[in-house]
Write an enzyme that holds these catalytic residues in place. Structure first.
Site, short mmCIF file in Angstrom:
data_model
loop_
_atom_site.label_atom_id
_atom_site.label_comp_id
_atom_site.label_asym_id
_atom_site.label_seq_id
_atom_site.Cartn_x
_atom_site.Cartn_y
_atom_site.Cartn_z
N ALA A 1 58.01 37.23 -51.00
CA ALA A 1 56.88 38.16 -50.94
C ALA A 1 55.70 37.38 -50.39
CB ALA A 1 56.59 38.72 -52.32
N GLU B 1 69.02 38.03 -38.96
CA GLU B 1 70.16 38.96 -39.08
C GLU B 1 71.21 38.72 -37.98
OE1 GLU B 1 69.79 43.09 -40.62
OE2 GLU B 1 70.02 43.59 -38.49
N ALA C 1 73.37 50.36 -43.13
CA ALA C 1 73.46 51.80 -43.33
C ALA C 1 73.52 52.60 -42.02
CB ALA C 1 72.26 52.26 -44.16
N TRP C 2 72.85 52.12 -40.99
CA TRP C 2 72.80 52.87 -39.73
C TRP C 2 74.06 52.69 -38.88
CZ3 TRP C 2 69.34 56.52 -38.22
CH2 TRP C 2 68.17 56.63 -38.98
N1 UDP Z 1 58.66 38.91 -45.47
C1 UDP Z 1 57.48 38.65 -46.17
N2 UDP Z 1 56.30 38.71 -45.51
C2 UDP Z 1 56.20 39.02 -44.20
C3 UDP Z 1 57.40 39.30 -43.50
C4 UDP Z 1 58.61 39.24 -44.16
O1 UDP Z 1 57.54 38.37 -47.35
O2 UDP Z 1 55.09 39.07 -43.68
C5 UDP Z 1 59.95 38.81 -46.18
C6 UDP Z 1 60.19 40.00 -47.11
O3 UDP Z 1 60.98 39.60 -48.18
C7 UDP Z 1 60.92 40.96 -46.20
C8 UDP Z 1 61.82 40.01 -45.43
O4 UDP Z 1 61.02 38.84 -45.23
O5 UDP Z 1 61.60 41.95 -46.92
C9 UDP Z 1 62.33 40.52 -44.08
O6 UDP Z 1 61.29 41.11 -43.33
P1 UDP Z 1 61.24 42.67 -43.13
O7 UDP Z 1 61.65 43.35 -44.38
O8 UDP Z 1 59.88 43.03 -42.62
O9 UDP Z 1 62.33 42.86 -42.00
P2 UDP Z 1 63.13 44.20 -41.67
O10 UDP Z 1 63.82 44.65 -42.91
O11 UDP Z 1 62.13 45.22 -41.19
O12 UDP Z 1 64.07 43.75 -40.59
C1 GAL Z 2 66.96 48.59 -38.21
C2 GAL Z 2 66.38 47.72 -39.31
C3 GAL Z 2 66.23 46.30 -38.82
C4 GAL Z 2 67.51 45.79 -38.21
C5 GAL Z 2 68.00 46.76 -37.16
C6 GAL Z 2 69.29 46.31 -36.53
O1 GAL Z 2 67.27 49.85 -38.72
O2 GAL Z 2 65.12 48.21 -39.70
O3 GAL Z 2 65.84 45.48 -39.90
O4 GAL Z 2 68.48 45.65 -39.21
O5 GAL Z 2 68.17 48.05 -37.72
O6 GAL Z 2 69.60 47.13 -35.43
#
Ligand code: UDP
Ligand code: GAL
Ligand code: MN
Length: 338
Positions: free
Chosen positions: A108, A288, A221-222
């Site tokens: 966080a 990822e 999920a997508w």
């Molecule tokens: N995170 C954070 N601060 C930030 C960006 C990311 O703490 O400014 C952490 C947080 O745990 C977040 C994870 O890194 O859930 C992955 O980033 P994010 O959820 O934004 O990625 P997404 O799920 O959109 O790909």
């Molecule tokens: C989005 C998601 C991203 C990444 C992406 C992959 O739905 O917000 O975090 O996983 O899919 O295509």
């Protein structure tokens, strides 16, 4: 007389051999039937496992036929966990009896702390691996802003200060290095399993011990129903994350396993990320993309269905029998501005 005697004898032998073969077939048949069907009977019939008085490896208690519409097993025979396939009490009894310890890592950093951490933790206390020994490792640049959460007995929370990288991509990617270091210096001495979560999510239903495994990946999920050629792997041959083909598209919002396995995963991803930096490239979906490459090369032993991380924006939710965790709403502009 002599001939009659021999004919009688060979008739007897044939009969004996016949009886023997029947017996062998019966034993083999029962063994196959037992391992294939009987061991999953209690969960199929919704009976408590205690009513089934044989000790069976827990993996054999999964009912792979419980969800005919979705895939419940990979080609390399790893289970894909869907509601209905397992008996939750059976899993909990085993892991609670073994005093299984689980480290839950969550980051966080910056604005994500106020936006998500409290909901993540309070909802985890209601649904995540209840009864097990859980230690939350909260990584943040603002330790003083972490609010006190009331934790159940056997559960602890440790706050670890980290630096805030300038770009959100780096905050996300560098988690791999921080998790690896924390496993090495601390977690591996206390916890058998490590589970790593994005913070922008909320637990809504049981997320139990059935999710534990040697090496655990989550179906995105997508993409879980889409064909392989739609997966958003990194397609740039210059990146270490480059993939031409793969098994599934995994979501980096949750991954886990035995602490030594998560250490290997995070080390692999971190060194690939750093090699990309030296080559001036960045993978399409950051950590990822590297995680997908890792799980392509090192197959996970257990997959979590999207019931374990669901996006409520997806309209067709007919496969989702229990929503265990949902993606929290996200104001990208506000969260990601510097
Ligand atoms: N995170 C954070 N601060 C930030 C960006 C990311 O703490 O400014 C952490 C947080 O745990 C977040 C994870 O890194 O859930 C992955 O980033 P994010 O959820 O934004 O990625 P997404 O799920 O959109 O790909
Ligand atoms: C989005 C998601 C991203 C990444 C992406 C992959 O739905 O917000 O975090 O996983 O899919 O295509
Ligand atoms: Mn996220």
């Amino acid at each position: 007389m002599k001939r009659q005697f021999f004919t009688a004898m060979s008739g007897l032998k044939v009969r004996r051999a016949g009886i023997f073969c029947c017996l062998v077939l019966l034993v083999v048949g029962f063994t196959c039937f037992y391992s294939r069907y009987l061991t999953s009977l209690p969960s199929a019939l919704n009976l408590p496992m205690a009513s089934f008085r044989v000790s069976t490896p827990i993996i054999n208690t999964l009912n792979f036929r419980a969800r005919p519409v979705v895939v419940t097993r990979t080609s390399w025979k790893a289970p894909i966990m869907w509601e209905g396939m397992f008996d939750p009490n059976h899993y909990d009894q085993m892991y609670i009896k073994n005093q299984t310890s689980v480290a839950v890592t969550v980051f966080a950093v910056g604005r994500y702390l106020d936006a998500y951490l409290k909901t993540f933790l309070t909802s985890a206390e209601k649904h995540l691996m209840l009864g097990l020994q859980v230690t939350y490792y909260v990584f943040t640049d603002l330790p003083e802003n972490v609010t006190n959460i009331k934790l159940a007995p056997n559960r602890n929370l440790k706050v670890i200060k980290v630096e805030k990288h300038g770009r959100w991509q780096d905050i996300s990617m560098m988690r791999m290095k921080t998790i690896s270091d924390a496993i090495e210096s601390e977690i591996r001495h206390h916890c058998r399993y490590v589970f790593c979560f994005d913070v922008d999510q909320e637990f809504k239903g049981r997320f139990g011990s059935e999710a534990l495994g040697d090496s655990v990946a989550l179906l995105h999920a997508w993409f879980y129903k889409l064909p392989n050629n739609t997966f958003t792997y990194d397609r740039n041959p210059k990146s270490k994350a480059f993939m031409q083909a793969g098994d599934y598209y995994y979501h980096a919002a949750i991954f886990g396993g035995l602490s030594e396995n998560v250490k290997n995963l995070t080390d692999y991803c971190y060194s690939s990320i750093m090699e990309d930096k030296l080559n001036n490239v960045e993978a399409l979906w950051h950590d990822e993309s590297h995680l997908n490459k890792y799980f392509w090369l090192h197959k996970p032993s257990r997959l979590l269905s999207p019931e374990y991380c669901w996006d409520p924006h997806i309209i067709n939710n007919s496969d989702i029998k229990v929503t265990r965790l949902i993606w929290a709403p996200k104001n990208y502009k506000a969260l990601r501005m510097r």
